[in-house]
Design an enzyme around this catalytic site. Structure first.
Site, PDB file in Angstrom:
ATOM      1  N   SER A  19      70.564  -9.029  76.304  1.00 57.23           N
ATOM      2  CA  SER A  19      69.860  -8.938  74.664  1.00 57.23           C
ATOM      3  C   SER A  19      67.863  -8.813  74.883  1.00 57.23           C
ATOM      4  CB  SER A  19      70.265 -10.011  73.897  1.00 57.23           C
ATOM      5  OG  SER A  19      71.755  -9.993  73.181  1.00 57.23           O
ATOM      6  N   LYS A  52      70.503  -5.942  67.285  1.00 59.75           N
ATOM      7  CA  LYS A  52      70.571  -7.323  67.856  1.00 59.75           C
ATOM      8  C   LYS A  52      69.993  -7.443  67.275  1.00 59.75           C
ATOM      9  CE  LYS A  52      72.260 -10.996  69.787  1.00 59.75           C
ATOM     10  NZ  LYS A  52      72.920 -10.813  71.642  1.00 59.75           N
ATOM     11  N   LYS A  55      63.508 -16.086  72.960  1.00 58.46           N
ATOM     12  CA  LYS A  55      63.226 -15.214  73.661  1.00 58.46           C
ATOM     13  C   LYS A  55      64.131 -14.103  72.039  1.00 58.46           C
ATOM     14  CE  LYS A  55      66.945 -13.066  75.335  1.00 58.46           C
ATOM     15  NZ  LYS A  55      67.729 -12.102  75.103  1.00 58.46           N
TER      16      LYS A  55
END
Length: 296
Positions: free
Chosen positions: A99, A174, A242
């Protein structure tokens, strides 16, 4: 002799290890590389081959899968003399399932094209349980022909596999996924504290809520975490921090307002700052408990 493509797998963490093992169960020849020797030993015990370097892992691979924490790690394994692009054979397909930022995926695809390597960005959702059970949702960006070639590999790893658009599209979807998940976990955590402080039977309440419109995959997957205060990481707060940075930055770039997402991003950041970054993201419950006066 197997006619299945030879696979190199780079990154054998919480997600990567069970995913690579599912490919072994599906009959694929998997050679893996990661930094931790015990993870390489686990792959070998499952029937895979442990490599001593990225170059060794990818040299003969038809398909190369990367599953590492963030953009800097993707760049570290992809570029440079010892990286994937310099050592993969021409025509290989690189599938990055990490990701990362959409722009990193776009840049990687462009750099790989110059080396004769095709790329798909294919981040996943479903957490450790989804990886173990091979029921991940896989959101893919790239060319249709490459997606079609990779489809059998994806189907050994997940249940919902969708090509979302050109390079970077998988990462954009995502990012949206992580926004929804974080906001959902935060709402569930607030409900848990509200219910407990009200003296309600928490298990009964969560069961009935999950059977109605308030029900969700998040609540199904994380209900026991809330009930048992079990925050063993399936997906760490550090990683969700993140990802919230990725979605807020990407949204700013396209002019999309994320008012609730911005608040939850700060709550995730505060939880990490309090030393809980290594816990599962369901530990957002701890932040709500602290705000509500509990000592945790």
């Amino acid at each position: 002799m197997s006619h299945l493509p030879k696979i190199a797998w780079i990154g054998l963490g919480i997600m990567g290890s069970p995913m690579s093992e599912n490919l072994l169960k599906a009959g694929y020849d998997v050679t893996g590389y990661t930094l931790e020797q015990e993870k390489l030993d686990r792959l070998a015990a499952a029937g895979g081959t442990a490599a001593s370097s990225i170059a060794e892992a990818v040299r003969d691979a038809d398909v190369i899968v990367t599953m590492v924490p963030a953009s800097p790690q993707v760049e570290a394994v992809a570029y440079g003399p010892d990286g994937i692009l310099e050592n993969a054979k021409s025509g290989a397909l690189l599938i990055d399932m990490s990701s990362i930022t959409p722009q990193t995926s776009v840049d990687l695809a462009a750099a790989a094209r110059d080396k004769g390597v095709r790329v798909l960005d294919a981040p996943v959702s479903g957490g450790e349980a989804g990886a173990v059970e091979a029921v991940l949702s896989i959101m893919v960006g790239g060319e249709q022909a490459d997606f079609d070639q990779a489809k059998p590999v994806f189907e050994a790893l997940g249940k919902t596999v969708v090509l979302c658009g050109p390079h970077g599209s998988g990462q954009t979807v995502k990012a949206a996924n992580q926004l929804i998940v974080a906001v959902n976990i935060q709402a569930c955590a607030e409900a848990v504290v509200f219910l407990e402080k009200s003296g309600v039977d928490l298990k009964a309440a969560l069961d009935v809520l999950n059977g109605g419109l308030a029900g969700s995959t998040v609540l199904t997957r994380k209900k026991d975490n809330f009930l048992n205060r079990d925050f063993k990481p399936g997906f760490r707060i550090d990683l969700h921090h993140k990802d919230m940075g990725i979605v807020t930055d990407a949204a700013r770039n396209v002019g999309a307002a994320l008012p609730v997402g911005a608040v939850v991003a700060q709550l995730v950041a505060s939880l990490r700052a309090q030393g809980d970054g290594g816990l599962d993201h369901s530990a957002l419950l701890r932040a709500v408990e602290r705000l509500s006066g509990a000592q945790v």
